[in-house]
Design a protein around this motif. Structure first.
Motif, PDB file in Angstrom:
ATOM      1  N   HIS A  63       0.837  -1.211   0.000  1.00 58.96           N
ATOM      2  CA  HIS A  63       0.000   0.000   0.000  1.00 58.96           C
ATOM      3  C   HIS A  63       0.866   1.254   0.000  1.00 58.96           C
ATOM      4  O   HIS A  63       0.541   2.251  -0.660  1.00 58.96           O
TER       5      HIS A  63
ATOM      6  N   CYS B 195       2.214   1.824  -3.506  1.00 62.21           N
ATOM      7  CA  CYS B 195       1.163   2.359  -4.390  1.00 62.21           C
ATOM      8  C   CYS B 195       0.864   3.817  -4.069  1.00 62.21           C
ATOM      9  O   CYS B 195       0.650   4.646  -4.974  1.00 62.21           O
ATOM     10  N   SER B 196       0.849   4.143  -2.782  1.00 64.58           N
ATOM     11  CA  SER B 196       0.624   5.537  -2.406  1.00 64.58           C
ATOM     12  C   SER B 196       1.783   6.414  -2.878  1.00 64.58           C
ATOM     13  O   SER B 196       1.572   7.561  -3.317  1.00 64.58           O
TER      14      SER B 196
ATOM     15  N   TRP C  32       5.000  14.505   2.154  1.00 62.84           N
ATOM     16  CA  TRP C  32       4.142  13.345   2.441  1.00 62.84           C
ATOM     17  C   TRP C  32       4.888  12.299   3.273  1.00 62.84           C
ATOM     18  O   TRP C  32       4.319  11.691   4.192  1.00 62.84           O
TER      19      TRP C  32
ATOM     20  N   TYR D  61      -0.031   5.970   5.547  1.00 61.42           N
ATOM     21  CA  TYR D  61       0.730   5.915   4.302  1.00 61.42           C
ATOM     22  C   TYR D  61      -0.005   5.156   3.203  1.00 61.42           C
ATOM     23  O   TYR D  61       0.365   5.277   2.033  1.00 61.42           O
ATOM     24  N   ALA D  62      -1.009   4.370   3.552  1.00 60.96           N
ATOM     25  CA  ALA D  62      -1.803   3.688   2.529  1.00 60.96           C
ATOM     26  C   ALA D  62      -2.987   4.522   2.048  1.00 60.96           C
ATOM     27  O   ALA D  62      -3.664   4.126   1.085  1.00 60.96           O
TER      28      ALA D  62
ATOM     29  N   PRO E 134      -3.292   7.528   0.393  1.00 59.56           N
ATOM     30  CA  PRO E 134      -3.337   7.986  -1.009  1.00 59.56           C
ATOM     31  C   PRO E 134      -3.626   6.863  -1.990  1.00 59.56           C
ATOM     32  O   PRO E 134      -4.398   7.040  -2.948  1.00 59.56           O
ATOM     33  N   GLY E 135      -3.022   5.693  -1.790  1.00 61.33           N
ATOM     34  CA  GLY E 135      -3.308   4.578  -2.696  1.00 61.33           C
ATOM     35  C   GLY E 135      -4.746   4.106  -2.582  1.00 61.33           C
ATOM     36  O   GLY E 135      -5.375   3.775  -3.595  1.00 61.33           O
ATOM     37  N   ARG E 136      -5.298   4.039  -1.368  1.00 59.60           N
ATOM     38  CA  ARG E 136      -6.700   3.638  -1.213  1.00 59.60           C
ATOM     39  C   ARG E 136      -7.635   4.652  -1.844  1.00 59.60           C
ATOM     40  O   ARG E 136      -8.653   4.287  -2.455  1.00 59.60           O
ATOM     41  N   THR E 137      -7.309   5.913  -1.686  1.00 60.50           N
ATOM     42  CA  THR E 137      -8.151   6.951  -2.298  1.00 60.50           C
ATOM     43  C   THR E 137      -8.126   6.833  -3.819  1.00 60.50           C
ATOM     44  O   THR E 137      -9.172   6.930  -4.492  1.00 60.50           O
TER      45      THR E 137
END
Length: 434
Positions: A153, A156-157, A179, A291-292, A294-297
């Motif tokens: 994650h 990916c973020s 970030w 930290y996950a 941005p990737g989840r969004t």
């Protein structure tokens, strides 16, 4: 003048054979008795006879004098009781024709209130000497495994943030650095307070609630050798039995747990949450989630856009659906080949994270049990199990009496172990020590 003979003298009564008895006078014991009137001696007006002396008869007027008490002639020895006969106990064989009495049922003892010191799970919270251990926190295998599972994650973020930084040109690297440094906000007290208030729906305790929580928390931290002032106590306005350990310094309990549990069971709940902090579970979970994000969004946005495009393609007959499928498939293949199958790992991460979360709960249970709260924690788990059964019964009633079975996928995604698993791991601490 005629000479009259002298009158004859009066005749006196003859001397009786027995002398007259003297009058009976009252004894000294009845000296208080009074006569109402003196005896009247009748005098014949025409007879010069003298009054007759009183005989042994009692005068007619006046109350009767009291009888003198009878005194014992000889002192009688006191009578001592003989040996008491033992009560006759009923035999096992009933007597014919005799119905044995049925004892009344014993009245049930009222269970002591949660705040009553007679409650079996009440603990003393008097101030005592506190031993503070040198190591306040550690990072156990569960926290390390949680961070490793969040690594895909995080990558990916990082990719998403790198793509966004391209919009800022030469200053885009500042966005990436900002970030990366933002993870320190997890341990920033004002940020934690904002997180607890807005995301977790917690609030500061009132003075009455603080007076209830602080002695129990002081006892928990004293047994653990932890500085209790490092952490902050929060309250959730909920009627369910629950607690939370968040960020680096937040320990929250529900209003139900605070008001309805005895202080021993409340201490077990707080010791469980302290176990999450001491083992590093709380900060590692929040850091991985941060930290996950941005990737989840980006994943949610991509899923929404894909759904909209699929509904649009259906309006252009089957050709549009095939074209959309080829486009999405090619994009997925290119992503997998360039990122070495990283997106496929992301699809399996929720199940792995749930498994690690269940392991963290068992570690926190072990921490509370090692501090001496195993019986109290078992009672709390029993109450949680009863609440879950009541919720399941309510869902069954809402579906017309048809029970709703839990799917295997939902069991794999559960963040907490089931009641029987947690109770099984507490058995070594519940057994009496020889």
């Amino acid at each position: 003048m005629t000479h009259q003979p002298p009158p004859s003298p009066p005749e006196y009564p003859e001397t009786p054979a027995q002398p007259p008895q003297p009058p009976q006078y009252p004894s000294p014991a009845s000296h208080t008795a009074q006569y109402s009137a003196a005896p009247q001696h009748p005098i014949a007006p025409e007879s010069p006879q003298p009054p007759a002396c009183p005989t042994g008869t009692r005068p007619p007027a006046g109350p009767a004098p009291a009888e003198p008490p009878a005194y014992p002639t000889a002192a009688q020895p006191p009578t001592y009781p003989t040996a008491a006969q033992p009560p006759a106990y009923p035999t096992d064989t009933p007597q014919p024709g005799v119905t044995p009495p049925v004892p009344p049922p014993a009245a049930p003892r009222p269970s002591p209130a949660p705040g009553d010191p007679a409650h079996p799970h009440h603990i003393a919270t008097d101030r005592g000497r506190v031993h503070i251990s040198a190591q306040q926190r550690r990072t156990d295998a569960t926290a390390v495994g949680n961070l490793l599972l969040y690594l895909p994650h995080f990558l990916c973020s990082l990719l998403v943030v790198g793509l966004l930084s391209l919009l800022f040109g030469d200053l885009g690297f500042l966005l990436v650095l900002a970030w990366l440094a933002s993870g320190a906000l997890v341990f920033h007290r004002p940020t934690e307070s904002a997180l607890a208030r807005h995301l977790l729906r917690l609030r500061y305790p009132t003075p009455q609630e603080r007076a209830r929580l602080e002695p129990v928390w002081r006892e928990v931290t004293a047994r653990a050798g932890v500085e209790g002032r490092t952490y902050e106590l929060w309250v959730e306005d909920s009627d369910h039995l629950n607690a939370v350990a968040a960020a680096g310094h937040i320990v929250g309990v529900t209003r139900f747990a605070m008001n309805e549990l005895p202080n021993g069971e409340l201490a077990a709940v707080m010791a469980h949450e302290l176990g999450h902090h001491v083992g590093g579970h709380a900060w590692s979970s929040l850091l991985g989630y941060w930290y996950a994000l941005p990737g989840r969004t980006a994943w949610r946005v991509l899923r929404t856009v894909t759904g909209v495009m699929f509904r649009i393609s259906r309006a252009f007959s089957c050709f549009g659906v095939v074209f959309f499928g080829l486009f999405v498939g090619g994009l997925a293949l290119a992503t997998i080949s360039s990122l070495y199958g990283l997106p496929l790992l992301i699809l399996a991460m929720p199940y792995a994270l749930a498994a690690v979360g269940r392991r963290a709960e068992l570690r926190a249970d072990q921490h509370a049990a090692a501090l001496g709260f195993a019986p109290m924690l078992a009672a709390v788990l029993e109450k949680l199990h009863q609440q879950e059964e009541q919720q399941a019964a309510a869902v069954t009633a809402a579906h017309g009496g048809v029970p709703v079975a839990e799917s295997p996928v939902s069991r794999l995604l559960a963040s907490h172990p089931d009641y029987y698993t947690r109770l099984h791991h507490l058995q070594p601490y519940l057994q009496p020590r020889g």
